[in-house]
Design an enzyme around this catalytic site. Structure first.
Site, mmCIF file in Angstrom:
data_model
loop_
_atom_site.group_PDB
_atom_site.id
_atom_site.type_symbol
_atom_site.label_atom_id
_atom_site.label_comp_id
_atom_site.label_asym_id
_atom_site.label_seq_id
_atom_site.Cartn_x
_atom_site.Cartn_y
_atom_site.Cartn_z
ATOM 1 N N TYR A 33 39.240 40.376 32.983
ATOM 2 C CA TYR A 33 40.012 39.504 33.871
ATOM 3 C C TYR A 33 39.380 39.447 35.247
ATOM 4 C CZ TYR A 33 42.158 43.471 36.379
ATOM 5 O OH TYR A 33 42.377 44.594 37.150
ATOM 6 N N LYS A 149 35.500 44.942 34.432
ATOM 7 C CA LYS A 149 36.883 44.607 34.808
ATOM 8 C C LYS A 149 37.686 44.275 33.546
ATOM 9 C CE LYS A 149 39.397 42.394 38.605
ATOM 10 N NZ LYS A 149 40.146 43.582 38.956
ATOM 11 N N GLU A 182 38.583 55.620 43.252
ATOM 12 C CA GLU A 182 39.096 54.365 43.821
ATOM 13 C C GLU A 182 40.598 54.317 43.604
ATOM 14 O OE1 GLU A 182 37.769 50.863 41.656
ATOM 15 O OE2 GLU A 182 37.788 51.962 39.772
ATOM 16 N N LEU A 207 35.105 50.085 40.130
ATOM 17 C CA LEU A 207 34.874 48.643 40.047
ATOM 18 C C LEU A 207 34.194 48.213 41.347
ATOM 19 C CD1 LEU A 207 35.521 46.016 38.380
ATOM 20 C CD2 LEU A 207 37.321 45.656 40.064
HETATM 21 N N1 PDD Z 1 42.241 44.646 41.448
HETATM 22 N N2 PDD Z 1 39.244 48.692 41.843
HETATM 23 C C1 PDD Z 1 40.140 48.357 40.886
HETATM 24 C C2 PDD Z 1 40.463 49.358 39.821
HETATM 25 C C3 PDD Z 1 40.734 47.087 40.896
HETATM 26 O O1 PDD Z 1 41.615 46.748 39.948
HETATM 27 C C4 PDD Z 1 40.416 46.183 41.959
HETATM 28 C C5 PDD Z 1 41.009 44.810 42.017
HETATM 29 C C6 PDD Z 1 39.490 46.583 42.926
HETATM 30 C C7 PDD Z 1 39.079 45.682 44.068
HETATM 31 O O2 PDD Z 1 38.321 44.596 43.606
HETATM 32 P P1 PDD Z 1 38.306 43.194 44.382
HETATM 33 O O3 PDD Z 1 37.959 43.483 45.793
HETATM 34 O O4 PDD Z 1 37.288 42.392 43.672
HETATM 35 O O5 PDD Z 1 39.720 42.619 44.258
HETATM 36 C C8 PDD Z 1 38.912 47.843 42.828
HETATM 37 C C9 PDD Z 1 42.841 43.339 41.323
HETATM 38 C C10 PDD Z 1 43.154 42.697 42.617
HETATM 39 C C11 PDD Z 1 44.040 43.452 40.400
HETATM 40 O O6 PDD Z 1 43.909 44.134 39.382
HETATM 41 O O7 PDD Z 1 45.072 42.843 40.665
#
Ligand code: PDD
Length: 285
Positions: A33, A149, A182, A207
């Site tokens: 996703y 992801k 994270e 991620l």
């Molecule tokens: N989540 N780490 C994890 C485990 C994440 O699920 C996310 C993002 C990030 C940050 O990634 P980015 O800057 O590309 O949003 C780091 C999204 C927002 C979610 O699952 O809703």
């Protein structure tokens, strides 16, 4: 305005938007996703999110469901049809629908795609940013390819719930060596007493957030030193500042970790400055 979802080629009202019971996403979490921020009706950093989507799909050997150009049209159309000015657009691709068998389905099985959009009240996010958020720590019990992801998010779901039950907005995963990897849906950062901005290297243990990638540019512009290395929970508790990054929250100050105040217990100057300037470094489409 009633909500509309894109499901395998059709724009449907939410009440009719459904996937097959043998969708491999539903049965095996066999999919990936992306979440893209929407600001003023425009997608933020679509290009980078689509690059990461292509990488996640290729790591799992799932075919692209359509061309990037067509996908871009769908993403914008879902945002438009839902009248979302500020919020997120969510995109999910799974390995498709097939008789249940753990191994890959027969060649020619088409990947399944769903796109939804939802509003987020920017004033509410700003209120959180003004106060700063609390995080709690949980053991990192995920698999060792969280750089993909994937929609398999059970540890993240349990971690976020643990945070909510303790009055916190986010949970930080802690590896067996005591270092923070994270957040359950965000990347984790600290600012040291020497004003170094520290976050973990983007290897297979986190991620590689798109917000993280853009923030590296903002750091350069602010003449801040970036250090990509692990940090422990104790170091974070004693840090000058802490914050998290994600598409829907950009830079969000962290003011408490497991009940202990970070710095003076208020959002830090560095995090607040980075947050204020972040939008200038994003791509809008
Ligand atoms: N989540 N780490 C994890 C485990 C994440 O699920 C996310 C993002 C990030 C940050 O990634 P980015 O800057 O590309 O949003 C780091 C999204 C927002 C979610 O699952 O809703």
């Amino acid at each position: 305005m009633s909500r509309i979802a894109y499901v395998n080629g059709r724009y449907l009202p939410h009440c009719d938007a459904a996937v097959h019971v043998e969708d491999r996403g539903y049965q095996f979490a066999d999919g990936v996703y992306e979440v893209c921020e929407v600001r003023g009706g425009r997608l933020i950093d679509e290009r980078r999110h689509m690059e990461r989507l292509v990488r996640s799909l290729s790591e799992l050997r799932i075919a692209m469901p359509m061309s990037l150009r067509a996908l871009s049209v769908v993403l914008h159309e879902v945002v438009r049809r839902n009248g979302v000015r500020d919020g997120i657009v969510y995109l999910q691709v799974t390995r498709g629908v097939a008789k249940r068998d753990h191994a890959f389905p027969p060649n020619g099985t088409r990947p399944a795609i769903v796109v939804t959009a939802s509003r987020i009240d920017p004033a509410r996010t700003e209120r959180f940013a003004a106060e700063g958020i609390a995080v709690v720590t949980v053991p990192d019990n995920r698999w060792d390819r969280v750089d993909i992801k994937s929609i398999a998010l059970l540890p993240n779901v349990l971690a976020k719930q643990a945070a909510r039950e303790q009055g916190a907005r986010e949970a930080w995963f802690v590896a067996s060596d005591g270092t923070v990897t994270e957040g359950s849906s965000s990347n984790a950062w600290i600012v040291t007493a020497g004003r170094e901005v520290v976050t973990r290297k983007a290897d297979h243990s986190i991620l590689k957030g798109i917000t993280r990638t853009v923030l590296l540019e903002v750091l350069k512009a602010h003449d801040l030193t970036l250090v990509e290395r692990p940090f422990t929970v104790a170091e974070a508790m004693g840090a000058r500042e802490a914050f998290i990054t994600s598409a829907s929250q950009t830079v969000m100050p962290v003011v408490r970790i497991d009940g202990q105040p970070v710095g003076n217990g208020a959002p830090g100057l560095v995090a607040s400055a980075l947050r204020a300037d972040f939008g200038r470094y994003t791509e809008k489409s």
